[in-house]
Design a protein around this motif. Sequence first.
Motif, mmCIF file in Angstrom:
data_model
loop_
_atom_site.group_PDB
_atom_site.id
_atom_site.type_symbol
_atom_site.label_atom_id
_atom_site.label_comp_id
_atom_site.label_asym_id
_atom_site.label_seq_id
_atom_site.Cartn_x
_atom_site.Cartn_y
_atom_site.Cartn_z
ATOM 1 N N SER A 40 -73.286 -36.040 5.822
ATOM 2 C CA SER A 40 -73.695 -37.437 5.730
ATOM 3 C C SER A 40 -72.752 -38.178 4.809
ATOM 4 C CB SER A 40 -75.128 -37.539 5.207
ATOM 5 O OG SER A 40 -75.171 -37.064 3.884
ATOM 6 N N LYS A 41 -72.485 -39.398 5.168
ATOM 7 C CA LYS A 41 -71.671 -40.263 4.316
ATOM 8 C C LYS A 41 -72.634 -41.119 3.497
ATOM 9 C CE LYS A 41 -67.407 -39.555 5.699
ATOM 10 N NZ LYS A 41 -66.364 -39.160 4.820
ATOM 11 N N ASN A 42 -72.298 -41.281 2.237
ATOM 12 C CA ASN A 42 -73.154 -42.151 1.444
ATOM 13 C C ASN A 42 -72.292 -43.157 0.697
ATOM 14 O OD1 ASN A 42 -72.170 -40.840 -0.835
ATOM 15 N ND2 ASN A 42 -73.849 -39.379 -0.843
ATOM 16 N N THR A 43 -72.920 -44.127 0.113
ATOM 17 C CA THR A 43 -72.202 -45.233 -0.515
ATOM 18 C C THR A 43 -71.504 -44.808 -1.802
ATOM 19 O OG1 THR A 43 -74.223 -45.890 -1.658
ATOM 20 C CG2 THR A 43 -73.765 -46.927 0.459
ATOM 21 N N ARG A 44 -72.067 -43.862 -2.513
ATOM 22 C CA ARG A 44 -71.454 -43.411 -3.773
ATOM 23 C C ARG A 44 -70.075 -42.818 -3.511
ATOM 24 N NH1 ARG A 44 -70.409 -43.731 -8.862
ATOM 25 N NH2 ARG A 44 -70.513 -41.817 -10.070
ATOM 26 N N GLU A 45 -69.954 -41.995 -2.490
ATOM 27 C CA GLU A 45 -68.676 -41.379 -2.145
ATOM 28 C C GLU A 45 -67.661 -42.439 -1.723
ATOM 29 O OE1 GLU A 45 -66.861 -38.307 1.172
ATOM 30 O OE2 GLU A 45 -69.021 -38.448 0.920
ATOM 31 N N ALA A 46 -68.081 -43.363 -0.874
ATOM 32 C CA ALA A 46 -67.175 -44.428 -0.418
ATOM 33 C C ALA A 46 -66.757 -45.323 -1.581
ATOM 34 C CB ALA A 46 -67.865 -45.258 0.662
ATOM 35 N N GLU A 47 -67.679 -45.587 -2.487
ATOM 36 C CA GLU A 47 -67.387 -46.410 -3.649
ATOM 37 C C GLU A 47 -66.329 -45.744 -4.542
ATOM 38 O OE1 GLU A 47 -70.089 -47.267 -7.414
ATOM 39 O OE2 GLU A 47 -70.914 -48.202 -5.597
ATOM 40 N N LEU A 48 -66.484 -44.471 -4.815
ATOM 41 C CA LEU A 48 -65.511 -43.744 -5.631
ATOM 42 C C LEU A 48 -64.143 -43.696 -4.957
ATOM 43 C CD1 LEU A 48 -67.624 -40.777 -7.042
ATOM 44 C CD2 LEU A 48 -66.556 -42.601 -8.350
ATOM 45 N N ARG A 49 -64.124 -43.480 -3.663
ATOM 46 C CA ARG A 49 -62.850 -43.437 -2.945
ATOM 47 C C ARG A 49 -62.135 -44.785 -2.995
ATOM 48 N NH1 ARG A 49 -62.060 -38.695 -0.287
ATOM 49 N NH2 ARG A 49 -63.903 -37.510 0.277
ATOM 50 N N SER A 50 -62.882 -45.853 -2.843
ATOM 51 C CA SER A 50 -62.248 -47.182 -2.894
ATOM 52 C C SER A 50 -61.740 -47.494 -4.309
ATOM 53 C CB SER A 50 -63.214 -48.265 -2.416
ATOM 54 O OG SER A 50 -64.287 -48.408 -3.308
ATOM 55 N N GLU A 51 -62.479 -47.076 -5.330
ATOM 56 C CA GLU A 51 -62.013 -47.279 -6.708
ATOM 57 C C GLU A 51 -60.715 -46.519 -6.976
ATOM 58 O OE1 GLU A 51 -64.922 -46.450 -9.740
ATOM 59 O OE2 GLU A 51 -66.457 -47.626 -8.717
ATOM 60 N N ILE A 52 -60.627 -45.296 -6.468
ATOM 61 C CA ILE A 52 -59.416 -44.490 -6.653
ATOM 62 C C ILE A 52 -58.224 -45.154 -5.961
ATOM 63 C CG2 ILE A 52 -58.321 -42.284 -6.046
ATOM 64 C CD1 ILE A 52 -61.120 -41.007 -6.432
ATOM 65 N N LYS A 53 -58.435 -45.600 -4.729
ATOM 66 C CA LYS A 53 -57.354 -46.273 -4.007
ATOM 67 C C LYS A 53 -56.898 -47.528 -4.730
ATOM 68 C CE LYS A 53 -58.437 -44.711 0.661
ATOM 69 N NZ LYS A 53 -58.903 -45.108 1.982
ATOM 70 N N GLN A 54 -57.857 -48.293 -5.234
ATOM 71 C CA GLN A 54 -57.523 -49.535 -5.943
ATOM 72 C C GLN A 54 -56.739 -49.239 -7.224
ATOM 73 O OE1 GLN A 54 -57.879 -52.606 -4.962
ATOM 74 N NE2 GLN A 54 -57.067 -53.465 -6.854
#
Length: 178
Positions: A40-54
């Motif tokens: 399952s994909k959740n928002t916490r994982e997506a949020e951390l990934r976007s912060e790392i990319k930024q």
Amino acid sequence: MEGENLIKDHGFVAAPLTFFVVVVFQLLSKRLDQLKKKGSKNTREAELRSEIKQLLREATGLSQPATFAQAAKLRRSAASKEKELAQYLEHHNKEINLSYDLYGKVLLASKVVVYIILVLWFWRTPIAIIAKQLVQPFGRLLSWGTGGHLTGHVMVGIIPWLILSTRVSKYVCRFVEF
């Protein structure tokens, strides 16, 4: 005649009902395996990934010698976020696997209980009666556990029927998509 009376007592639904129960268990097992693999994909994982990319994007934008310290600080921050993401994913995956393992064990236990009930219920009674010519080399094997014989017919027992139903339902479930 005795075998025909036994079939009439249980009706003609014993074989299809047993097959349906086996197919349902196979479909549930397949669905559980699909859910376990998909995760399952959740928002916490997506949020951390976007912060790392930024953070990494900002660090690459600071390529001047005067901003080297600030870029290094952003890279260290991105590395710490990656460690946090790895810990989160490890914990999350462990939690999900424990949950799916529990569901798998419950499904297996219920399958065993239902199979035992079916075997006890239909022991010594035929599930179906088939012409001997249709199952010529396997007649004795299919009639195992029925306790009687009919001339010209083979009475199919519950254990061979469960084995056969399981094999057929596994084959059928390969083509079913959820």
